[in-house]
Design a protein around this motif. Structure first.
Motif, PDB file in Angstrom:
ATOM      1  N   ASN A 111      42.885  22.848  88.557  1.00 17.07           N
ATOM      2  CA  ASN A 111      42.204  23.506  87.436  1.00 17.07           C
ATOM      3  C   ASN A 111      41.048  22.691  86.873  1.00 17.07           C
ATOM      4  N   GLY A 112      40.742  21.562  87.513  1.00 16.30           N
ATOM      5  CA  GLY A 112      39.585  20.766  87.128  1.00 16.30           C
ATOM      6  C   GLY A 112      39.839  19.705  86.092  1.00 16.30           C
ATOM      7  N   VAL A 113      41.109  19.468  85.758  1.00 14.38           N
ATOM      8  CA  VAL A 113      41.402  18.626  84.606  1.00 14.38           C
ATOM      9  C   VAL A 113      40.872  17.199  84.764  1.00 14.38           C
ATOM     10  N   LEU A 114      41.007  16.577  85.935  1.00 17.00           N
ATOM     11  CA  LEU A 114      40.525  15.199  86.090  1.00 17.00           C
ATOM     12  C   LEU A 114      39.014  15.114  85.897  1.00 17.00           C
ATOM     13  N   ALA A 138      42.101  27.958  92.400  1.00 19.69           N
ATOM     14  CA  ALA A 138      41.879  26.674  91.739  1.00 19.69           C
ATOM     15  C   ALA A 138      40.424  26.548  91.319  1.00 19.69           C
ATOM     16  N   VAL A 139      39.511  26.872  92.232  1.00 19.80           N
ATOM     17  CA  VAL A 139      38.080  26.788  91.922  1.00 19.80           C
ATOM     18  C   VAL A 139      37.715  27.765  90.804  1.00 19.80           C
ATOM     19  N   GLN A 140      38.275  28.966  90.849  1.00 15.32           N
ATOM     20  CA  GLN A 140      38.055  29.935  89.773  1.00 15.32           C
ATOM     21  C   GLN A 140      38.508  29.358  88.431  1.00 15.32           C
ATOM     22  N   SER A 141      39.681  28.741  88.417  1.00 16.82           N
ATOM     23  CA  SER A 141      40.203  28.131  87.184  1.00 16.82           C
ATOM     24  C   SER A 141      39.307  26.988  86.725  1.00 16.82           C
ATOM     25  N   GLU A 161      36.039  28.256  85.167  1.00 18.56           N
ATOM     26  CA  GLU A 161      36.230  28.819  83.829  1.00 18.56           C
ATOM     27  C   GLU A 161      36.514  27.716  82.813  1.00 18.56           C
ATOM     28  N   ASN A 162      37.325  26.723  83.203  1.00 21.19           N
ATOM     29  CA  ASN A 162      37.635  25.624  82.297  1.00 21.19           C
ATOM     30  C   ASN A 162      36.411  24.762  82.011  1.00 21.19           C
ATOM     31  N   TRP A 163      35.630  24.491  83.043  1.00 24.45           N
ATOM     32  CA  TRP A 163      34.407  23.699  82.852  1.00 24.45           C
ATOM     33  C   TRP A 163      33.466  24.404  81.881  1.00 24.45           C
ATOM     34  N   GLN A 164      33.256  25.683  82.072  1.00 22.96           N
ATOM     35  CA  GLN A 164      32.338  26.427  81.212  1.00 22.96           C
ATOM     36  C   GLN A 164      32.835  26.448  79.767  1.00 22.96           C
ATOM     37  N   THR A 165      34.146  26.621  79.591  1.00 27.12           N
ATOM     38  CA  THR A 165      34.709  26.641  78.237  1.00 27.12           C
ATOM     39  C   THR A 165      34.526  25.303  77.541  1.00 27.12           C
ATOM     40  N   ILE A 166      34.734  24.213  78.268  1.00 28.39           N
ATOM     41  CA  ILE A 166      34.744  22.879  77.652  1.00 28.39           C
ATOM     42  C   ILE A 166      33.373  22.223  77.670  1.00 28.39           C
ATOM     43  N   HIS A 167      32.594  22.444  78.725  1.00 31.23           N
ATOM     44  CA  HIS A 167      31.300  21.755  78.867  1.00 31.23           C
ATOM     45  C   HIS A 167      30.100  22.683  78.751  1.00 31.23           C
ATOM     46  N   GLY A 168      30.344  23.976  78.582  1.00 27.78           N
ATOM     47  CA  GLY A 168      29.238  24.904  78.359  1.00 27.78           C
ATOM     48  C   GLY A 168      28.267  24.940  79.515  1.00 27.78           C
ATOM     49  N   ASP A 169      26.992  24.708  79.216  1.00 25.27           N
ATOM     50  CA  ASP A 169      25.933  24.812  80.230  1.00 25.27           C
ATOM     51  C   ASP A 169      25.729  23.536  81.036  1.00 25.27           C
ATOM     52  N   ARG A 170      26.524  22.500  80.789  1.00 34.27           N
ATOM     53  CA  ARG A 170      26.370  21.266  81.573  1.00 34.27           C
ATOM     54  C   ARG A 170      26.567  21.581  83.053  1.00 34.27           C
ATOM     55  N   VAL A 171      25.670  21.105  83.877  1.00 38.61           N
ATOM     56  CA  VAL A 171      25.674  21.447  85.303  1.00 38.61           C
ATOM     57  C   VAL A 171      26.769  20.681  86.039  1.00 38.61           C
ATOM     58  N   ALA A 172      27.482  21.377  86.905  1.00 37.96           N
ATOM     59  CA  ALA A 172      28.455  20.756  87.809  1.00 37.96           C
ATOM     60  C   ALA A 172      28.495  21.578  89.086  1.00 37.96           C
ATOM     61  N   ASP A 173      28.804  20.914  90.194  1.00 40.08           N
ATOM     62  CA  ASP A 173      28.971  21.593  91.482  1.00 40.08           C
ATOM     63  C   ASP A 173      30.461  21.837  91.666  1.00 40.08           C
ATOM     64  N   ILE A 174      30.894  23.089  91.546  1.00 42.25           N
ATOM     65  CA  ILE A 174      32.307  23.444  91.645  1.00 42.25           C
ATOM     66  C   ILE A 174      32.440  24.450  92.775  1.00 42.25           C
TER      67      ILE A 174
END
Length: 375
Positions: free
Chosen positions: A242-245, A267-270, A273-286
């Motif tokens: 879910n991306g927690v680490l 897992a990638v879907q989770s 969604e978690n990254w967007q909720t917590i980090h907003g528009d910050r860019v990440a490769d998921i």
């Protein structure tokens, strides 16, 4: 390499990921039983078939020239196996349409063939999504090896599809036949959510997530020891779940560039969604991927990993070792792989053979957190 002989095709199939002297084959008696049954029942040519959780493409490749086949599952490795096995057996790449489990396949379907997955929550979600997708006279058939077929699988078929009849066991495999009948549309209980106290975040978990109801104890041991304030490093969360680490690391390292990869589409879907909720528009490769197999060499400074010790029902350290090897190739000189693992798995020795320099960062009675440095 064993050949799958069925009434529909003679197929040379491989598993993914490949390993030398592969001890396991890419199909089993449940696949053979299901294909034999379809042939006995005179599957209509051109029937529209949905196949769920076809581990390495044995069912889809067998039926590709007989029917319009849509294959859906949660494993990117299974998707790779399907693509490779179509090519390996001279079948066109577009003979089967693949739909990730993070999306819905759209019918109507004349047959739904299900390999019962290890995670019954995934089966439940898939059955809920079948509502309104079955053609008149459709048949729903689930297959599994008896030792991997819990009673609850039949209960779910009964709940969401209709009355269930079990076949006799053949070569330790069994089929379950569900007769579709009117059922009201069900509200999915997925995704689930849980909260962490430190940091105070809520995480979404889609149906096939490992430890969907709460943080797994290995990750819980790892989180307090994640490195902090390291600047603009290039960091990967390998097998991100879910991306927690990666998400928690990014909170303490605002300049870091994060990559989150997992072979599970849910897992990638989770994680997205978690990254967007917590980090907003910050860019990440998921992304869904075969670990770091496609990551350019020397393109990362740090890899974080809570490695798996099984693939479906097969237990072993092959996947973990492969992830460690991928991490080493993707790391720059001096780059580091940080992992958490059960003490009894002996990851310290494995990493020392691969990296040379390995340090213990922390330990609990059950887990060790290790840091391997690429020299």
């Amino acid at each position: 390499m064993p050949i799958l002989e069925s009434p529909y095709a003679r197929l040379d199939l491989i598993r993914q990921p490949e390993q030398p002297n592969e001890p396991l084959q890419a199909f089993d008696a449940a696949d053979e039983y299901l294909l034999a049954h379809l042939h006995e029942q005179a599957l209509p040519a051109g029937a529209r078939i949905l196949i769920l959780n076809d581990g390495f493409g044995a069912l889809a490749c067998s039926l590709a020239q007989r029917a319009r086949v849509i294959s859906s599952g949660d494993s990117h490795l299974a998707h790779l196996a399907l693509q490779k096995n179509l090519q390996r057996n001279g079948l066109p790449a577009d003979a089967v349409t693949f739909v990730p489990a993070s999306e819905s396949a759209h019918g109507p379907f004349d047959r739904v063939l299900i390999r019962v997955p290890k995670t019954l929550a995934l089966l439940e979600e898939q059955l809920i999504r079948l509502h309104g997708q079955l053609a008149p006279g459709a048949e729903v058939i689930a297959a599994a090896m008896v030792k991997h077929l819990p009673r609850a699988a039949g209960d779910l078929l009964e709940k969401y599809i209709g009355p269930v009849q079990a076949s006799l066991a053949v070569k330790k495999a069994r089929l379950l036949f569900a007769t579709p009948c009117d059922r009201p549309a069900a509200t999915s209980p997925y995704p689930t959510r849980y909260r962490l106290d430190q940091p105070a975040i809520e995480l979404v978990n889609h149906a096939n997530l490992f430890c969907r109801e709460g943080l797994d104890i290995g990750t819980r041991a790892f989180l307090p020891h994640l490195p902090r304030a390291l600047g603009n490093l290039r960091v990967a969360d390998l097998g991100c779940g879910n991306g927690v680490l990666g998400i928690v690391y990014a909170l303490s390292n605002p300049q870091a560039a994060l990559t989150l990869v997992d072979e599970s589409y849910m897992a990638v879907q989770s994680a997205r969604e978690n990254w967007q909720t917590i980090h907003g528009d910050r860019v990440a490769d998921i992304r869904a991927a075969d670990g770091l197999a496609d990551q350019p060499p020397a393109s990362l400074d740090l890899v974080l990993c809570n490695p798996p010790f099984h693939q479906q029902q097969v237990v072993g350290d092959f996947l973990a070792w492969r992830m460690f090897t991928q991490a080493k190739a993707a790391l720059s000189q001096g780059g580091e792989l940080w992992i958490v693992g059960n003490r009894h798995l002996g990851y310290h020795l494995k990493l020392k053979r691969l990296f040379g320099k390995v340090e213990q960062v922390a330990a609990t009675p059950k887990f060790v957190i290790l840091r391997a440095i690429k020299g």
